[in-house]
Design a protein around this motif. Structure first.
Motif, mmCIF file in Angstrom:
data_model
loop_
_atom_site.group_PDB
_atom_site.id
_atom_site.type_symbol
_atom_site.label_atom_id
_atom_site.label_comp_id
_atom_site.label_asym_id
_atom_site.label_seq_id
_atom_site.Cartn_x
_atom_site.Cartn_y
_atom_site.Cartn_z
ATOM 1 N N ASP A 1 26.976 66.432 55.774
ATOM 2 C CA ASP A 1 27.736 67.582 56.229
ATOM 3 C C ASP A 1 29.036 67.597 55.842
ATOM 4 O O ASP A 1 29.617 66.582 56.042
ATOM 5 N N GLY A 2 29.732 68.773 55.537
ATOM 6 C CA GLY A 2 31.063 68.984 55.187
ATOM 7 C C GLY A 2 31.605 68.344 53.761
ATOM 8 O O GLY A 2 30.671 68.021 53.127
ATOM 9 N N GLY B 1 41.494 62.370 50.444
ATOM 10 C CA GLY B 1 41.133 61.913 51.769
ATOM 11 C C GLY B 1 41.989 62.693 52.991
ATOM 12 O O GLY B 1 41.536 62.576 54.089
ATOM 13 N N LYS B 2 42.872 63.758 52.570
ATOM 14 C CA LYS B 2 43.671 64.173 53.439
ATOM 15 C C LYS B 2 43.374 65.853 53.916
ATOM 16 O O LYS B 2 44.076 66.319 54.833
ATOM 17 N N VAL B 3 42.145 65.901 53.177
ATOM 18 C CA VAL B 3 41.636 67.327 53.613
ATOM 19 C C VAL B 3 40.144 67.141 53.862
ATOM 20 O O VAL B 3 39.404 66.786 53.002
ATOM 21 N N PHE B 4 39.623 67.695 54.953
ATOM 22 C CA PHE B 4 38.272 67.662 55.117
ATOM 23 C C PHE B 4 37.902 68.807 56.139
ATOM 24 O O PHE B 4 38.541 69.279 56.993
ATOM 25 N N ILE C 1 44.790 68.293 56.502
ATOM 26 C CA ILE C 1 44.255 69.554 57.254
ATOM 27 C C ILE C 1 42.886 69.389 57.530
ATOM 28 O O ILE C 1 42.225 68.640 56.823
ATOM 29 N N ILE C 2 42.404 69.750 58.567
ATOM 30 C CA ILE C 2 40.973 69.821 58.991
ATOM 31 C C ILE C 2 40.432 71.286 59.055
ATOM 32 O O ILE C 2 41.182 71.990 59.798
ATOM 33 N N GLY C 3 39.242 71.414 58.493
ATOM 34 C CA GLY C 3 38.709 72.963 58.797
ATOM 35 C C GLY C 3 37.389 72.703 59.695
ATOM 36 O O GLY C 3 36.636 71.846 59.499
#
Length: 480
Positions: free
Chosen positions: A410-411, A417-420, A324-326
């Motif tokens: 940032d972030g 490590g699977k969501v950033f 997942i990436i936001g």
């Protein structure tokens, strides 16, 4: 000035192509759009917000982008209201009805920017917005004929034959315009023609017979336009999906989706299938990556995310080990809470986030707008992009930042490590980063030169326009 018989007739691409054509002829050319409505914004080289289309058009011209190329930008926040950006900075907010009262006052800013843009140009190619046929909006207009008359700029009317009824749309526009506005139109061109153009010869004769306007030519369907960043979210309705490539990436189409051109480089990857998930659809179970895009209304879009059941789909995706990436607003949604104590986005003061990152966001009135140099901390790869956002995000997962922007972390990244998430737009534009990201998901892809592809597409479109339009007659319209 190119004005259309309606929205989405292809004005932005035509202006970009004509800008590149003029540049290739050795002319000093600039783009201009008095008023734009889009949440697909860019940060100009002089540090303000403009429509993404004007940023692309400046690229086509080979000149730095400027806030003066798009002096008024409306960014929709709800069904009835928008944030108003004037010469790159937040000017205020207004509902549609109230904005009509402000337009006449904004004309001064438009004309000031117009004088700045045209001061050092051989030619300026102007893009209208919507259609001059919307005569109910003519009073105080700054986007189409109101500007053209004030600036004494000749107009070419663009009709879209792909949607049908192009003869009626052009002749009808002629019929309902006032004599003063009608006199501003020097001729017309037909866009998006498929097949044998000679079959429309009688159509051209009919339009000219009814209107007295000459034709500047018929433009075929420009396939290379799909390689350019799109301005209008209308294009999201037409994306083809389901072609079974190696990696499926799902992008929920938020009501107030912003900067969706972030995904263009991924769409261009031959082994990647980007699926835009519209309201009422499910996030597919075979997606390897879900990207939550930017939003002009984080809290409202987070509510709609849940109403669509996408939160449950995302939970299942996460349990299956999916990534997942936001991005920007999508990053904010991935946290525990989003708070809005000053009611910047509306009446809801706090909402529960999706909870995939241990972070919290507080909306603040000061807006961050800047171009940035950055580095991916995950892959140790340089990045270049921009930030346009409200809000400050903190929390334990920020100890694992996604990127380093101008020396500042940032972030955040989840422990596995699977969501950033990150506030940075444009990170997928970096070819090496994109290749490393895909490799981390088991996709061995060659390094696609995305920027070279955009540049080649502009040159191709310019060459096609040169071959089908009466460019000498078009450029002879310019007035000193």
């Amino acid at each position: 000035m190119l004005q259309g018989t309606g929205s989405d007739v292809g004005k932005s691409v035509l202006v970009a192509g004509l800008c590149r054509l003029a540049r290739n002829r050795g002319l000093r050319v600039f783009p201009f759009k008095p008023q734009n409505m889009s949440n697909n914004a860019a940060v100009s080289d002089d540090g303000g917000e403009i429509g993404r289309a004007q940023w692309l058009q400046a690229l086509a011209c080979g000149v730095p982008s400027s806030v003066h190329m798009n002096p008024v930008l409306l960014k929709p926040q709800s069904e009835t209201g928008s944030q108003i950006i004037v010469q790159g900075k937040v000017w205020g907010q207004a509902k549609g009805k109230d904005y009509q009262q402000y337009k006449a006052g904004l004309l001064n800013a438009v004309m000031e920017s117009w004088d700045i843009v045209r001061a050092d140009a051989d030619i300026v190619i102007v893009e209208g917005a919507g259609s001059p046929a919307e005569i109910n909006l003519r009073s105080g207009d700054i986007a189409n004929m109101g500007f053209a008359v004030k600036a004494n700029v000749p107009v070419v009317l663009v009709g879209d034959i792909d949607r049908g009824g192009v003869i009626a749309s052009i002749v009808g526009t002629h019929a309902i315009l006032s004599p003063e506005d009608r006199d501003m139109i020097s001729g017309y061109l037909i866009n998006k023609f498929r097949g044998d153009i000679s079959l429309f010869d009688d159509g051209l004769k009919s339009i000219t017979q009814f209107t007295g306007w000459p034709s500047f030519g018929v433009v075929p369907w420009l396939k290379d336009a799909s390689r350019l960043p799109a301005e209008d979210s209308v294009v999201l309705e037409r994306l083809v999906k389901g072609d079974g490539r190696a990696l499926k990436i799902a992008v929920p189409v938020l009501d107030r989706i912003a900067n969706f051109d972030d995904f263009d480089p991924l769409i261009a990857e031959p082994q990647v299938e980007v699926v835009m998930i519209k309201s009422g659809e499910r996030i597919p179970a075979d997606a390897g990556l879900v990207i939550i895009p930017g939003s002009k209304s984080t809290i409202g879009d987070l509510q709609r995310f849940r109403e669509n059941g996408w939160d449950h789909d995302l939970d299942q995706h996460r349990r299956r080990g999916g990534h997942i990436i936001g991005i920007c607003g999508g990053f904010q949604m991935l946290g525990k809470t989003v708070s809005d104590p000053q009611g910047i986005e509306g009446n809801i003061r706090e909402i529960r986030g999706l909870g995939y990152l241990d972070i919290d966001t507080v909306m603040e009135p000061e807006k961050t707008v800047r171009n940035v140099q950055a580095r991916s901390l995950q892959f140790d790869i340089p990045l270049k992009g921009y930030e346009i956002h409200l809000g400050r995000t903190t929390g334990p997962d920020c100890i694992r930042p996604a990127v380093n922007i101008d020396g500042i972390a940032d972030g955040a990244i989840s422990a596995d490590g699977k969501v950033f998430g990150t506030y940075m737009h444009g990170l997928f534009n970096a070819d090496a980063f994109r290749a490393a990201l895909l490799k981390s998901m088991g996709i061995s892809a060659g390094v696609l030169d995305y920027h070279a592809g955009v540049d080649a597409a502009l040159d191709s479109i310019a060459a096609q326009l040169e071959s089908v339009l009466d460019i000498e007659a078009l450029f002879a319209l310019k007035r000193v």
